[in-house]
Structure formats: C-alpha cells, structure tokens
Write a protein that holds these residues in place. Sequence first.
Motif, PDB file in Angstrom:
ATOM      1  N   SER A  18       0.645  -1.247  -0.158  1.00 21.38           N
ATOM      2  CA  SER A  18      -0.025  -0.045  -0.135  1.00 21.38           C
ATOM      3  C   SER A  18       0.987   1.224   0.074  1.00 21.38           C
ATOM      4  CB  SER A  18      -1.016  -0.124   1.257  1.00 21.38           C
ATOM      5  OG  SER A  18      -1.647   1.059   1.413  1.00 21.38           O
ATOM      6  N   ASN A  19       1.745   1.259   0.682  1.00 23.87           N
ATOM      7  CA  ASN A  19       2.977   2.544   0.862  1.00 23.87           C
ATOM      8  C   ASN A  19       3.562   2.736  -0.433  1.00 23.87           C
ATOM      9  OD1 ASN A  19       2.194   3.215   3.500  1.00 23.87           O
ATOM     10  ND2 ASN A  19       3.469   1.560   4.349  1.00 23.87           N
ATOM     11  N   GLN A  20       3.770   1.437  -0.897  1.00 26.00           N
ATOM     12  CA  GLN A  20       4.604   1.631  -2.305  1.00 26.00           C
ATOM     13  C   GLN A  20       3.539   2.204  -3.410  1.00 26.00           C
ATOM     14  OE1 GLN A  20       4.802  -2.205  -4.179  1.00 26.00           O
ATOM     15  NE2 GLN A  20       6.147  -1.503  -5.925  1.00 26.00           N
ATOM     16  N   LEU A  21       2.475   1.974  -3.346  1.00 26.93           N
ATOM     17  CA  LEU A  21       1.369   2.493  -4.204  1.00 26.93           C
ATOM     18  C   LEU A  21       1.354   3.811  -3.810  1.00 26.93           C
ATOM     19  CD1 LEU A  21      -0.754   2.303  -6.481  1.00 26.93           C
ATOM     20  CD2 LEU A  21      -2.440   1.597  -4.663  1.00 26.93           C
TER      21      LEU A  21
ATOM     22  N   LYS B 128       6.474  16.368  -0.601  1.00 31.00           N
ATOM     23  CA  LYS B 128       7.416  16.205   0.423  1.00 31.00           C
ATOM     24  C   LYS B 128       6.723  15.442   1.688  1.00 31.00           C
ATOM     25  CE  LYS B 128      10.889  19.796  -0.630  1.00 31.00           C
ATOM     26  NZ  LYS B 128      11.600  20.944   0.059  1.00 31.00           N
ATOM     27  N   GLN B 129       5.816  16.061   2.149  1.00 29.52           N
ATOM     28  CA  GLN B 129       4.920  15.657   3.274  1.00 29.52           C
ATOM     29  C   GLN B 129       4.573  14.043   2.996  1.00 29.52           C
ATOM     30  OE1 GLN B 129       2.066  18.317   4.103  1.00 29.52           O
ATOM     31  NE2 GLN B 129       3.313  19.706   5.231  1.00 29.52           N
ATOM     32  N   LYS B 130       4.251  13.847   1.767  1.00 24.52           N
ATOM     33  CA  LYS B 130       3.829  12.491   1.614  1.00 24.52           C
ATOM     34  C   LYS B 130       4.838  11.416   1.500  1.00 24.52           C
ATOM     35  CE  LYS B 130       0.357  12.023  -1.298  1.00 24.52           C
ATOM     36  NZ  LYS B 130      -0.501  11.969  -2.670  1.00 24.52           N
ATOM     37  N   LEU B 131       6.146  11.799   0.969  1.00 24.06           N
ATOM     38  CA  LEU B 131       7.075  11.193   0.796  1.00 24.06           C
ATOM     39  C   LEU B 131       7.754  10.979   2.297  1.00 24.06           C
ATOM     40  CD1 LEU B 131       9.205  12.884  -2.032  1.00 24.06           C
ATOM     41  CD2 LEU B 131       8.295  10.552  -2.053  1.00 24.06           C
ATOM     42  N   LYS B 132       7.673  12.020   2.999  1.00 24.92           N
ATOM     43  CA  LYS B 132       8.208  11.642   4.551  1.00 24.92           C
ATOM     44  C   LYS B 132       7.425  10.605   5.075  1.00 24.92           C
ATOM     45  CE  LYS B 132       9.174  14.255   8.455  1.00 24.92           C
ATOM     46  NZ  LYS B 132       9.330  15.445   9.549  1.00 24.92           N
ATOM     47  N   SER B 133       6.026  10.895   4.982  1.00 26.44           N
ATOM     48  CA  SER B 133       5.014   9.712   5.657  1.00 26.44           C
ATOM     49  C   SER B 133       5.260   8.369   5.171  1.00 26.44           C
ATOM     50  CB  SER B 133       3.692  10.262   5.431  1.00 26.44           C
ATOM     51  OG  SER B 133       2.669   9.578   6.089  1.00 26.44           O
ATOM     52  N   THR B 134       4.985   8.365   3.988  1.00 27.26           N
ATOM     53  CA  THR B 134       5.333   7.017   3.195  1.00 27.26           C
ATOM     54  C   THR B 134       6.371   6.270   3.673  1.00 27.26           C
ATOM     55  OG1 THR B 134       4.095   7.719   1.330  1.00 27.26           O
ATOM     56  CG2 THR B 134       5.276   5.810   1.135  1.00 27.26           C
ATOM     57  N   LYS B 135       7.708   7.064   3.709  1.00 29.81           N
ATOM     58  CA  LYS B 135       9.082   6.659   4.061  1.00 29.81           C
ATOM     59  C   LYS B 135       8.949   6.176   5.615  1.00 29.81           C
ATOM     60  CE  LYS B 135      14.049   7.561   4.647  1.00 29.81           C
ATOM     61  NZ  LYS B 135      14.062   6.963   5.919  1.00 29.81           N
ATOM     62  N   GLY B 136       8.198   6.941   6.364  1.00 31.74           N
ATOM     63  CA  GLY B 136       8.174   6.567   7.755  1.00 31.74           C
ATOM     64  C   GLY B 136       7.346   5.075   7.957  1.00 31.74           C
ATOM     65  N   HIS B 137       6.231   5.161   7.129  1.00 29.87           N
ATOM     66  CA  HIS B 137       5.540   3.854   7.186  1.00 29.87           C
ATOM     67  C   HIS B 137       6.154   2.807   6.859  1.00 29.87           C
ATOM     68  CE1 HIS B 137       1.725   6.136   8.537  1.00 29.87           C
ATOM     69  NE2 HIS B 137       1.731   6.819   7.404  1.00 29.87           N
ATOM     70  N   ILE B 138       6.885   2.885   5.700  1.00 24.54           N
ATOM     71  CA  ILE B 138       7.530   1.904   4.954  1.00 24.54           C
ATOM     72  C   ILE B 138       8.519   1.236   6.253  1.00 24.54           C
ATOM     73  CG2 ILE B 138       9.269   1.054   3.284  1.00 24.54           C
ATOM     74  CD1 ILE B 138       7.508   2.610   1.387  1.00 24.54           C
ATOM     75  N   ASP B 139       9.388   2.207   6.799  1.00 27.58           N
ATOM     76  CA  ASP B 139      10.441   1.777   7.769  1.00 27.58           C
ATOM     77  C   ASP B 139       9.894   0.996   8.819  1.00 27.58           C
ATOM     78  OD1 ASP B 139      12.433   2.873   6.094  1.00 27.58           O
ATOM     79  OD2 ASP B 139      12.641   4.646   7.174  1.00 27.58           O
ATOM     80  N   LYS B 140       8.499   1.645   9.314  1.00 31.90           N
ATOM     81  CA  LYS B 140       7.823   1.096  10.380  1.00 31.90           C
ATOM     82  C   LYS B 140       7.405  -0.489  10.076  1.00 31.90           C
ATOM     83  CE  LYS B 140       3.740   1.486  13.417  1.00 31.90           C
ATOM     84  NZ  LYS B 140       2.616   2.361  13.651  1.00 31.90           N
TER      85      LYS B 140
END
Length: 467
Positions: free
Chosen positions: A68-71, A99-111
């Motif tokens: 989902s985060n990849q999408l 930028k905010q979306k990239l930050k959020s997505t990266k955080g979710h993926i890392d999590k």
Amino acid sequence: MSKIINNHNSRFRWTILRKIGGLSSILILIVWGIIIYSIIALKHIRDDLQEIAKLDVPLTDVYNKIESNQLELQIAMNELLWLNKNINNLSTKKNIEIKQKLKSTKGHIDKQINQGTGLLLSHREDHPEFKAKFQKINSALITVQKESHTLHSIILEITNAIDANNYPEADIIEEMIAKNAKFDSEVINLVKAVKEFTSRRLEVVEKHEHTFLMINIFLGIIALLLSIFLSLIINGNIQNNIFRLSQKMSEVRKAITEKNLFIPASNRTFSSDEIGDLELEIYKTIKIFSKEIHQRERLSHYLKKIATTDQLTGAFNRFKWEEMLRFEILRVDRNKYSLSVLVFDIDFFKKVNDTYGHDVGDFVLIEVVKIVKQQIRVTDSIYRLGGEEFAILAPYTSSEDALTLAERIRKSIESHIFEYVTQVTISIGVTQFKVTDNPKQFLKRADLALYKSKERGRNQVNILFDS
C-alpha cells in the motif's frame, strides 16, 4: 461320561454373551482409538493454525501495508514527474504536499519493515527449510528498506531542486524511475518470500489432514474386517453347534425309525457356551435313550423268540407255524412259485420215553431237530407242532425236490447214532401246495401222507398229490 462333564464345567465358559461382548469391546476400543487419534491430530492442526495466527498473518499484514505504501510512493512520484513536465506551473504548495507524503510514506515503510524484522526475530525456526525461508524474508526486508531509502533520497533531491526553481537534470529523473522500478521489484520479491513462507504452514496442515484421513480410513477398514471376521467366527461356531445338534437328532430319528441301536461317541468335546450346554444335555439324554432302546430291543427280541420258538428243541412253535403257513400261501398266490411241506413223526417215541425216561426223550427231540437243521436250506424252516410231530416248510420247492429232501433227512436220522438210544427213525409225509388249496386242505394232505408212511411200516417217505 462324568469326566467329560467335569472337564466341561471346570474350564472357562466362553458363552454367547461373552463372545458378542468381546466383539463389541474390540469394536469399541477401535472406535475409541479413532477418536483419540482424531483428537491428537486435531490438536496438531490447531497448533499449526495458532502458529499461522502468531506469525504468518502478521507477516501478511506487513507486506500488504508495504504494498500500500509502495502505491502511495508511486502516486507521489507520478505527481512529481507531472510537476517537472509542467515547469511553468510549479507550485510550492504542491511540492510541499509531495514532500510530506514522501516523508510519511518512508516512515510507514520503515515502520512495517522494522515490524517484519521484529516478527522474524521473535520466532525461531529450527527446521532447515523454514530457517532458510526466514533468512530470505529478512534479506528481502533489508533490501526493500535500502531501496526505499535510496528512492526517497532521489525524490527528496528533486523536490528540493524544484523548491529552488531549478529544473532537475534528465539523468536524475531517469535514475529516479530506475530506482522506483528496482524498489517495485524488491517489494515483489518480498511478497513472494512471505507467501512462500506462509504457504508452508498450509502444506503442513494439508499433510496432517491427509494423514488424518488415511489413518481413519485404515482404522475403519480394520474395524470392518475385524468385525466381519469375528462375526463369521461366532456365527460359524454357533452354526456348527446347531448343525451338530440337528445331525445328532437326525441320527436319533433314524435309529428310532429303523429300530437300530444308537450310542453317540463318548470322547466328544463340547463348546462352553449355552449351545454347548444344550448339546451336552441332549448327549446325556440320547445316551440314556439309546440304552433304553437297546434294552427294549433285547426284551422285544426275547419276547418274540419265546413267543415263536419251542423252548426245548429250538424249532419254531405252532403259533409261528400257522403265521408262516398263511404268509407263504399268500406269496404263492402272488408270485406263482412252488411250495411244499414235510410233516414227520419220530417212530415209537412213546416207547423211548417209557423205556429210557423223559430226559432221554427230550434229548432225542433236540438231536433230531439239530440233524434236520443241518439238512434243510436257509429258506426252509422247521416247526414243532406238538409232542414228537414236526413240520418243514419248503418255499420254492416242487414235490420232486421235497421228496428228495425228505429222503435225505430220513437217512441222516436213521444213520445217526443217538446216545442212550441205539437208533431213531422217522416217518415223513410230503405234499405240494395247489392253487385250489386252503391252509387246512394243504396240511391235511400232508398228514394223510404221513399216516400212509406209518401204515406201510414207518421209517419211510410218502408223497400225496391229491386228498
């Protein structure tokens, strides 16, 4: 007999109730075996399903969220490319949102990657195949995380360039697209690794179910075959006992019908069930009954003998004579064969009694009958009609043959040396039955022939054809 009964009572009584109870107990044990095995198999399946719930389901949730985060990351990248193509419409607000979306997505993926790594570390698999799959998932998570960081760095660089109103270089855009493709490929590899791992639990469950089904079928077939086998043994045993009883009763009926002595074997081993008890009782009854039949037959034979035999000489008596004379005349009427009769007296028998006494007279009578029996055929029979008068009934004998027989008997007695008495002679009268005769006429003609022999000097044979 008592030994058989004692052995029968002392040994274990395998009754019909015990036979059926034993069969039922075995079947119940088999059913309980199936139930216990089913419980154990179901427990193993439940444990595997619980293991799936503890690890496989969370892992599946992890890779679903990563997808989902990849999408979302793909959407953000597409928006960034659109902004890059429309450089005149650059919007700082839109760039900030990306930028905010990239930050959020990266955080979710890392999590999610950290959560997946934690799940793998919390579950230890000793099986070599499962351990290798664990390592494959862990490697895939690390690679996805690495590619995610790389892709995020490139996109962040592009967004920063846009913020500075600088057009991104073409090679940077191409690198971003290549890294995105690489990231998508690594996510797909992660999904495959997780699916490969989670599917092994399903394979174990299916294997358990297959084994469970096969063993239950095997135990069911054994129970069926065993029940059939034991039922056949019990039914065969009961049928054999019943057959023996029926056969024994048939032998008894046959013995009664044919008036033969029937004594069953005494070395018989009886079964210990109720049918064996019944067979034993029937055996004892038959034994007693057989003895009764034997005694009655002996008594009947004795009574018949004393009723039809002269006790002194052993010749048949007058009662038997009258019976057999009527019988042979009836046979002559039916079969049309020759029938002759010989009537004889011992000459001067009264003189023997008066001179030597009645004991010597009785001895002479016995000896005469003995000599006559030696001369006549098996089909002929001798009768004592009274005193010293006798008759011989000769079936299938013509007058000529009867005359020959009479002469042979006369000579045998004349030539015999009697103890106490020097010589004994007899006079014989012979005649053949005619179809017009009745028993009285037939015997009267024989008596007239005998009288003729006496009248002509005794110790001779005379035949008379007409009265």
